[in-house]
Design a protein around this motif. Sequence first.
Motif, PDB file in Angstrom:
ATOM      1  N   GLN B 192       0.839  -1.162  -0.018  1.00 36.55           N
ATOM      2  CA  GLN B 192       0.130  -0.039  -0.096  1.00 36.55           C
ATOM      3  C   GLN B 192       1.077   1.257  -0.019  1.00 36.55           C
ATOM      4  O   GLN B 192       1.696   1.439   0.835  1.00 36.55           O
ATOM      5  CB  GLN B 192      -1.036   0.030   1.259  1.00 36.55           C
ATOM      6  N   ARG B 201      -9.725   5.054  -0.281  1.00 32.92           N
ATOM      7  CA  ARG B 201      -9.430   3.718  -0.269  1.00 32.92           C
ATOM      8  C   ARG B 201      -7.919   3.392  -0.323  1.00 32.92           C
ATOM      9  O   ARG B 201      -7.205   4.046  -0.947  1.00 32.92           O
ATOM     10  CB  ARG B 201     -10.220   3.043  -1.479  1.00 32.92           C
ATOM     11  N   ASP B 390     -14.489  -4.310  -6.382  1.00 31.34           N
ATOM     12  CA  ASP B 390     -13.570  -4.305  -5.584  1.00 31.34           C
ATOM     13  C   ASP B 390     -12.163  -4.668  -6.314  1.00 31.34           C
ATOM     14  O   ASP B 390     -11.189  -5.184  -5.861  1.00 31.34           O
ATOM     15  CB  ASP B 390     -13.477  -5.043  -4.337  1.00 31.34           C
ATOM     16  N   ARG B 393      -7.724  -3.049  -4.844  1.00 27.11           N
ATOM     17  CA  ARG B 393      -6.915  -3.223  -3.550  1.00 27.11           C
ATOM     18  C   ARG B 393      -5.739  -3.563  -3.781  1.00 27.11           C
ATOM     19  O   ARG B 393      -5.376  -3.953  -5.058  1.00 27.11           O
ATOM     20  CB  ARG B 393      -7.491  -4.717  -2.946  1.00 27.11           C
ATOM     21  N   GLU B 476      -8.085  -6.800   3.803  1.00 28.43           N
ATOM     22  CA  GLU B 476      -7.957  -5.306   4.634  1.00 28.43           C
ATOM     23  C   GLU B 476      -6.490  -4.680   4.072  1.00 28.43           C
ATOM     24  O   GLU B 476      -5.588  -5.567   4.339  1.00 28.43           O
ATOM     25  CB  GLU B 476      -7.937  -5.842   6.099  1.00 28.43           C
ATOM     26  N   GLY B 477      -6.765  -3.860   3.663  1.00 32.12           N
ATOM     27  CA  GLY B 477      -5.453  -2.987   3.197  1.00 32.12           C
ATOM     28  C   GLY B 477      -4.671  -3.931   1.965  1.00 32.12           C
ATOM     29  O   GLY B 477      -4.323  -3.072   1.124  1.00 32.12           O
ATOM     30  N   SER B 480      -6.531 -10.378   0.165  1.00 32.62           N
ATOM     31  CA  SER B 480      -6.475 -11.787   0.499  1.00 32.62           C
ATOM     32  C   SER B 480      -7.403 -12.880   0.129  1.00 32.62           C
ATOM     33  O   SER B 480      -7.118 -13.910   0.226  1.00 32.62           O
ATOM     34  CB  SER B 480      -6.977 -11.440   2.086  1.00 32.62           C
TER      35      SER B 480
END
Lengths: 202, 1092
Positions: B192, B201, B390, B393, B476-477, B480
């Motif tokens: 990130q 986001r 999504d 990410r 999350e972040g 996954s």
Amino acid sequence: MAADTVTRRSPLAHLAGRLARATRQSGGALRLAELPYLAQINVRLDPKGPAAEAVRLALGLPLPTEPGTCVRGGGRTVLWLGPDEWLVVGPDGTAGDLEARLRAAIGDEPGAVTDVSAQRTTLLVSGPAARDLLAHGCSLDLHPRAFGPGRCAQSTLARAQVVLVARDQPRSGFWVLVRSSFADYLAEWLLDAATEHVTVPE
Amino acid sequence: MLLIPCPWCGPRDEAEFHYGGQAHVPYPDDPAALTDEQWARYLFFRDNPKGPHAERWSHAAGCRRWFNAVRDTATNELLAVYRVGEARPDHGPGAAPRSAAPRRGARDDSLGRAPEGTVGAARAAVGDPAADRRTAVVEPVERPAVRQPFRLPTGGRIHRDQPLRFRFDGVEYQGYRGDTLASALLANGVHQLASSVRLGRPRGIFSAGSEEPTAVVQIEEPFPEPMLPATTVELHDGLVARSLPGQGRLAGEPDPARYDAMHTHCDVLVVGAGPAGLAAAASAARGGARVVLADERPELGGSLLGSAQLLDWAADIGAELAARDEVRVLRRTTVFGYYDDNHLLAVERRTNHLGDAAPAHISRERVWRIRARQVVLATGAHERSIAFADNDRPGIMLADAARTHLNRHAVLPGRRAVVFTTGDSAYAAALDLAAAGVHIAAIADARPAPGGAAERAARAGIEVLTGHAVTGTAGEGRVSSVTVRALRDGQPTGPDREFAADLLLVSGGWNPAVHLFSQAGGRLRYDTAIGAFTPDVCRQAVRVAGAARGVFDLTGCLADGAEAGKGAAEEEGYAVAEPLPLPSVPEADEPVAPAQPLWLVPGRNGSATHFVDLQRDVTVADLTRATGAGLTSVEHLKRYTTAGTAHDQGKTSGVLTSGVVAHLLGVDMGALGTTTYRAPYTPVGFATLAGRDRGALHDPVRVTALHDWHVRRGAVFENVGQWKRPWYYPSGEEDMAAAVARECRAAREGVAFMDASTLGKIDVQGPDAGVFLDRLYTNMMSTLKVGMIRYGVMCRADGMVFDDGTVIRLANDRFLVTTTTGNAAAVLDWMEEWSQTEWPELRVRCTSVTEQWATVALVGPRSREVLSELAPQLAVSAADFPFMSWRDTQVAGIPARVCRISFSGELAYEINVSPWHAQALWEALSATGEPLGITPYGTETMHVLRAEKGYPIVGQDTDGTVTPQDMGMDWVVSKKKSDFVGKRSHSRVDTARTDRKHLVGLLPEDPSVLLPEGGQLVERDRLPEPPVPMLGHVTSSYRSATLGRTFALALVRGGRQRVGQRLYVPVGEELVPVTVANPVFYDPEGARRDGS
């Protein structure tokens, strides 16, 4: 002439030391110097008229009619400035004689002969890096294929109008003729551009 | 920049030319015979066609010749140039657009477009020694002591012997020379790098190059720079950067680095040093052409660096090019703009990658201004994403980017990956990653029957789900898990399959990088086979080669590039004897099956997280809202949604946006089109664009031969155009008012001197010089006697004052004209225009001699004493040397031309000498005048002295709407001449009105109040409701030591009729009362002119 006893001062006299230092510091890549006091006579006449032939005889050199070219001989260089305009450049101290000679040659034919020796001063920019140095601010193609000996051009260098002249040996650099009032600006600009070529710090 | 072909000097940059308006609008034979309307038609009316237009141009910075040109006003194309006096020639329609593709025969079809979409790079690892080495590598052991847990121990283009330390978000990490900031962070497991600008986001690293939409960081050290894509920042020791919540921060301190620019010319410019670009450059260079090859990466090779193919070949070609005299290879150089006449701008990042070790005397970045006779664009292609839920990410990455990070930087972007693809290229990425130890959990291929690549992946033990799509992600972040469903008729169907993964590779197809081609004016066309826009035709001399025109197989790219380079060199007259030998690429490494464009995977819960533009947070829901609001053009949608407007200009998102919109509107993609591509291709810093044009070099400073003296004397300078002129010379603690008062007193009571060298001077010669000047000046010049001087005014054809100055007659056929300081070039241009275009029959030539002479004004009742002492040969009495005459003599032993003119009303001389002797003259005047208290004065004193006499300054007291009559100078307008420029306009109804604005004097009723220049004049002592009728304005305003009060000049409606009247000047909240006066405040009878 009495003026001979009076101190002359050229537009870049105050920068002579810095130009010499930039030359030394470049380690042979550049040579920068003012060539002061060259005799410069502006000649305007009809290239097809009798005056052109008279001037050729007086100078021993033809007035070049091919745009962007110059001819040399007898210590003089004749630069094409326009279809009816030339600049005759000679050694220091010859302007008066040259002007008189040209005026006499033209006689009663229409034309103009004007001493402009102090209008511009001349900068010598030579050395292997000369072309790169000028390319920082000149949009002309100065490659030897396009701008070799015998070529000259009026254009802009940085933000000053100049007359560029390729010197008579291939890759021997350029004369940059610049209006005296712009000379300090242009010399400072060249010195700044030469910063990259400092290889021999003092 | 446009090239304008001067009929004499040849093609030159447009900056060397002045535009002169419509051609073939001749000056009327007899203006006096025309009605006002006919005259106005000549003055003010011009054609304004769309298309060919005949115009006047002057090669102002070259041969100073005026000529005519036919220019297409719609395309800016110059269709013809011709000399003044020649008839307008027939001209063709301009250059026909030509195809971007190399012009070649039957090979075009066989080599042209590969059937499917992958960038020119081989895929499988089979038979590749480098890949073999990688397969031998076991997954690296994570040792806590060693940083960079995701770094492979061998391979890549990094230098493990040059470890580098850097900080990101306060944490210190290690990377290697050869890393980008992005790859070094990936090696350390940091994904990130930013949070999104609108929605906040988390965002990661999406690509491996300049197309990066999300990994935009703030550099803090060595020098603050905002918003740089981490994928383009070369790692160096000591780099400090931090993540960005959308927006960066400009540096607060001045940038200490140097920046510069360089012009260069070449026969062939090749943009991009991938397989096609290298082949093109080598082909052209072997023919002897002057070649420039520019590539944005630090190393040559382009896509080969990411696919690890043909690296030895690339190195060999690079070495060959470097060894050639006529080839310039520019690495780290982004060609960012493509302009008229094959003028391209590029930025070279020269020392950024050296960090603190960058040498201070080398420019940090350089703008290249490249003029190319031929251009080969080998700019490759950008992989694009797919809109699914999504899809933003961290850990979601373009498939080829992951492959590049692996092969170029020896970095594993994850441990466990899912691949979502619509074409074959992602399989190569998957196989490379698998070979390096990444577990490929599944490949979801949207195509129902992908073919050979899928079979090879299955053989390697990877689960390939054909006809499947990714429908969502979780994490999350960072990602996954990835959800995959079957796809039927574009709709997800059947059960969810969820895969645990920390990496999702996406390949939605490839967009040829057509940006520069489009900027060049090239037309694009939509290619349904690859679902992207490709180059079609362009008027400029440009070819496109390789992936940039949709050739996606490596063999094809090499051949395409070689052909383009050869063709470009041959078109410039170079014989390329032999075709460039090209390396062979194993067939198994080439893509086979066609890619299938897929834009959108519908989700269960709307489309608010189906991102199309990751940088601007634009989603399919936003696009749906926009099309629902009735927007149907991509240009409107772009502005409504901001899609494609970020720093990356939508490189990875633009075509996807168009695809989704076409889907939403149910229209054909080709008909929908793309938004316009504009420069710069990637952001360029202002400091870079400014280059060395800053500080003292920002604009030329013009100085006189006496400048050093002025500086030594402590002059305060005023800018007059580009000139530096002494404004005043403060003595001791004097303020400006005190200094000017002292200088004025010296000029009025004793003797003072000023450097007047900046006045323009033009030598006019020829038998018709007198006639010529008669036509340009309002007054008569041909009657001037040799040895005498006359003041003159020039008007434009509209009758308004253009310039003024003195004319001195040197000989029967020779005059010397002076102009105002600021107008010297304009007046010479004006003279040349009339003599070259309207009056070629006049035998007259003009030559600038502004700097041939230095001029010193010697002013004051005691000036004659000083001159007399220094010029013993000169008879200086008023009788021998009358006003408005000139003499050649010697002053202080220096040849000089002395003119008896005055701009102050006092006895005064102007001494002209060679500027080489100016300092000697000045010092002699200073020494000789010292006993008389000679005082140097500046422009402010000059202004006060002239204003006291009511002498106007053109450009200060006039503004282009003022006639000589308005200035009260009817006496300077000849009634005898049949015509002169401007004469007809003086009798137009409008110019003959009696209530025009006149130049008058103003005396504030309070003699200590200084009116502001520019202040307005009103009639009453109370302001009415707006709009307030304005009577005019203050043009000059001074304190006069001589008058013991303030005074002003003003342009006032019907001013001469108002002399004695009280008017008001609003100053702040006050209305200052003033009395209108005759503008000659001092010595109206002219008694002081000849001294005593």
